[in-house]
Design a protein around this motif. Structure first.
Motif, mmCIF file in Angstrom:
data_model
loop_
_atom_site.group_PDB
_atom_site.id
_atom_site.type_symbol
_atom_site.label_atom_id
_atom_site.label_comp_id
_atom_site.label_asym_id
_atom_site.label_seq_id
_atom_site.Cartn_x
_atom_site.Cartn_y
_atom_site.Cartn_z
ATOM 1 N N TYR A 132 0.852 -1.183 0.000
ATOM 2 C CA TYR A 132 0.000 0.000 0.000
ATOM 3 C C TYR A 132 0.890 1.235 0.000
ATOM 4 C CZ TYR A 132 -3.600 -3.258 1.733
ATOM 5 O OH TYR A 132 -4.465 -4.321 1.905
ATOM 6 N N ASN A 142 -4.754 4.513 -0.286
ATOM 7 C CA ASN A 142 -5.943 3.845 -0.832
ATOM 8 C C ASN A 142 -6.018 2.429 -0.283
ATOM 9 O OD1 ASN A 142 -8.071 2.825 -2.295
ATOM 10 N ND2 ASN A 142 -7.474 3.842 -4.199
ATOM 11 N N ASP A 144 -8.329 0.280 -0.123
ATOM 12 C CA ASP A 144 -9.157 -0.689 -0.839
ATOM 13 C C ASP A 144 -8.512 -1.207 -2.116
ATOM 14 O OD1 ASP A 144 -11.219 -0.598 1.012
ATOM 15 O OD2 ASP A 144 -12.126 1.160 0.066
ATOM 16 N N GLN A 145 -7.371 -0.642 -2.502
ATOM 17 C CA GLN A 145 -6.750 -1.046 -3.759
ATOM 18 C C GLN A 145 -5.246 -1.265 -3.591
ATOM 19 O OE1 GLN A 145 -7.821 1.872 -6.710
ATOM 20 N NE2 GLN A 145 -9.919 1.126 -6.895
ATOM 21 N N PRO A 146 -4.863 -2.314 -2.870
ATOM 22 C CA PRO A 146 -3.432 -2.600 -2.738
ATOM 23 C C PRO A 146 -2.864 -3.125 -4.052
ATOM 24 C CG PRO A 146 -4.696 -4.392 -1.798
ATOM 25 C CD PRO A 146 -5.687 -3.318 -2.160
ATOM 26 N N GLU A 147 -1.575 -2.989 -4.205
ATOM 27 C CA GLU A 147 -0.876 -3.554 -5.347
ATOM 28 C C GLU A 147 -0.448 -4.973 -4.973
ATOM 29 O OE1 GLU A 147 2.952 -2.410 -8.195
ATOM 30 O OE2 GLU A 147 2.738 -1.502 -6.212
ATOM 31 N N LYS A 148 -0.821 -5.937 -5.799
ATOM 32 C CA LYS A 148 -0.422 -7.320 -5.518
ATOM 33 C C LYS A 148 0.962 -7.558 -6.110
ATOM 34 C CE LYS A 148 -3.296 -10.794 -5.349
ATOM 35 N NZ LYS A 148 -4.205 -11.925 -5.699
#
Length: 441
Positions: A132, A142, A144-148
């Motif tokens: 994050y 953000n 709700d939108q982590p980077e995988k």
């Protein structure tokens, strides 16, 4: 040698857990937990060296595993099971009274790993690694939108934890444990040779900390022969990875001719290693016997409890009694604690030793020039809240995660009842006199 410890008074009151929200911290008011007291609870019955005190900052947080603390005092904890649908909680003490009064949940996955580095919050589920982006206050931008970053890590029915740490060269390291205690053929005492699990488990894997959508195949098997590592940390003094291995068990069931029930309960050691690329710690072929102080050939592979082995494997830096369950490792870099603690290692033990009749504690290992410089000792004792020799009730707390705050305090999570402890030093940290402690060989 018995040296003085003090017991802080018990003054327990209830802490009502607040709800959670997945909204960004700057967009929505957080859920709050409230308490009738305006002061932190003195930690019940914890035994600490003279000059230290402990308080409880929160209770009922859920199964809190590892944690991190930002430069502004915000705490992020990872949960092994979801609470109100969330696996990460942001905790704040907004009025600075020593009590967490703000909780915000995000992340819809359980897990153990969490790490703070270079403007990112890194977290793990049991199969994946995320990150994050943080703002200049180290707040998640953000949630709700982590980077995988990584997906497809192996996970079976036991030892699922994917503990993580990030180095100074954009690499992230993750533990992938074995789900087979000794790599035996099912229902027998025969070891599989070669152990097929070593291709995908019982190791530390290395991935890039800034590359999205990596798979298991993109990683590097950095070190092998480690049955299960939950506690790990990057030592900034040595610029290297240190890990705490959970030892195997089950000697007596198939090998009573070599091991008495007592020996089976007291072997093998839990071990600390300094890890470099290509290292092999020897599991499942050998184990470390802290009583004989030798690497011993496992009985599944021709051992008899006395034959040594593993000449080409690395040696542990420190050995601890069996089954203590080292789940947290932290190198202390602050100056608030006395000199003896600086650059040393704190270890959170999650279980108990039949040999010591001790457990559920935080231990300390002094370091000098990047190596242990003395015996390990019990630093914070009696999280169990009951006599482990003759228990009068259930265990109250299981230490798991460790973190250091900007003011040099030590924070400890409890994944049994979701309690968050803060340990601080009130004496003269510049004194050359060493606080009293109790050591174990």
């Amino acid at each position: 040698m018995n040296n003085p410890f003090f017991t802080v008074a018990c003054l327990i009151t209830a802490l009502a857990a607040g709800g959670s929200t997945g909204a960004a911290p700057t967009d929505a008011p957080p859920s709050r937990s409230t308490r009738s007291s305006s002061k932190a609870i003195v930690a019940a019955d914890l035994k600490l060296p003279v000059g230290f005190s402990a308080t409880i900052m929160a209770e009922g947080l859920g199964p809190t595993r590892h944690l991190v603390i930002t430069k502004t005092g915000t705490i992020y904890v990872k949960l092994s099971k979801l609470k109100d649908g969330k696996g990460i909680y942001r905790l704040r003490d907004t009025d600075k009274d020593g009590v967490i009064d703000e909780q915000v949940g995000f992340g819809d996955y359980p897990g153990t790993g969490i790490y703070l580095k270079n403007g990112y919050l890194y977290t793990s589920s049991n199969t994946s690694i995320f990150r994050y982006k943080l703002d200049d206050k180290e707040e998640v931008i953000n949630p709700d939108q982590p980077e995988k970053l990584v997906s497809g890590l192996m996970a079976h029915t036991r030892d699922l934890s994917k503990s993580i740490v990030v180095d100074n060269q954009d690499n992230i390291y993750v533990n992938v444990a074995s789900d087979n205690d000794a790599c035996r053929d099912a229902g027998t005492g025969k070891g599989l040779m070669p152990c097929p699990l070593l291709d995908s488990a019982a190791a530390i894997w290395q991935f890039k900390a800034s590359r999205a959508n990596q798979t298991y195949a993109d990683g590097v098997r950095y070190a092998t022969g480690l049955k299960n590592v939950v506690g790990l940390d990057w030592n900034q003094k040595t610029n290297s990875l240190f890990v705490m291995q959970h030892g195997r068990g089950q000697f007596h069931d198939f090998y009573p001719q070599y091991y008495t029930p007592k020996q089976s309960a007291e072997l093998p050691a839990e071990t600390m290693y300094e890890i470099h690329r290509g290292d092999d710690a020897g599991w499942p072929y050998i184990y470390y016997d802290h009583i004989q102080k030798k690497k011993i050939l496992a009985p599944e592979y021709g051992g008899d409890g006395k034959k040594t082995g593993g000449e080409k494997t690395i040696n542990p830096l420190m050995a601890f009694p069996a089954h203590l369950g080292p789940n947290g490792l932290l190198f202390y870099t602050g100056t608030a604690f006395p000199e003896k603690y600086r650059n040393g290692a704190f270890i959170a033990f999650h279980a108990q030793s039949a040999e010591l009749h001790k457990g559920y504690m935080v231990a300390f290992v002094p370091f000098k020039n990047g190596k242990p410089s003395g015996n390990w000792e019990i630093f914070a004792d009696n999280f169990a809240g009951t006599d482990l020799v003759k228990p009068t009730g259930p265990v109250q707390h299981r230490p798991c995660g460790l973190a250091q705050s900007a003011d040099g305090s030590l924070y400890v999570t409890d994944d049994l009842n979701g309690t968050l402890f803060r340990i601080a030093y009130k004496g003269d940290a510049t004194s050359t006199k060493k606080p009293a402690s109790r050591t174990r060989e």
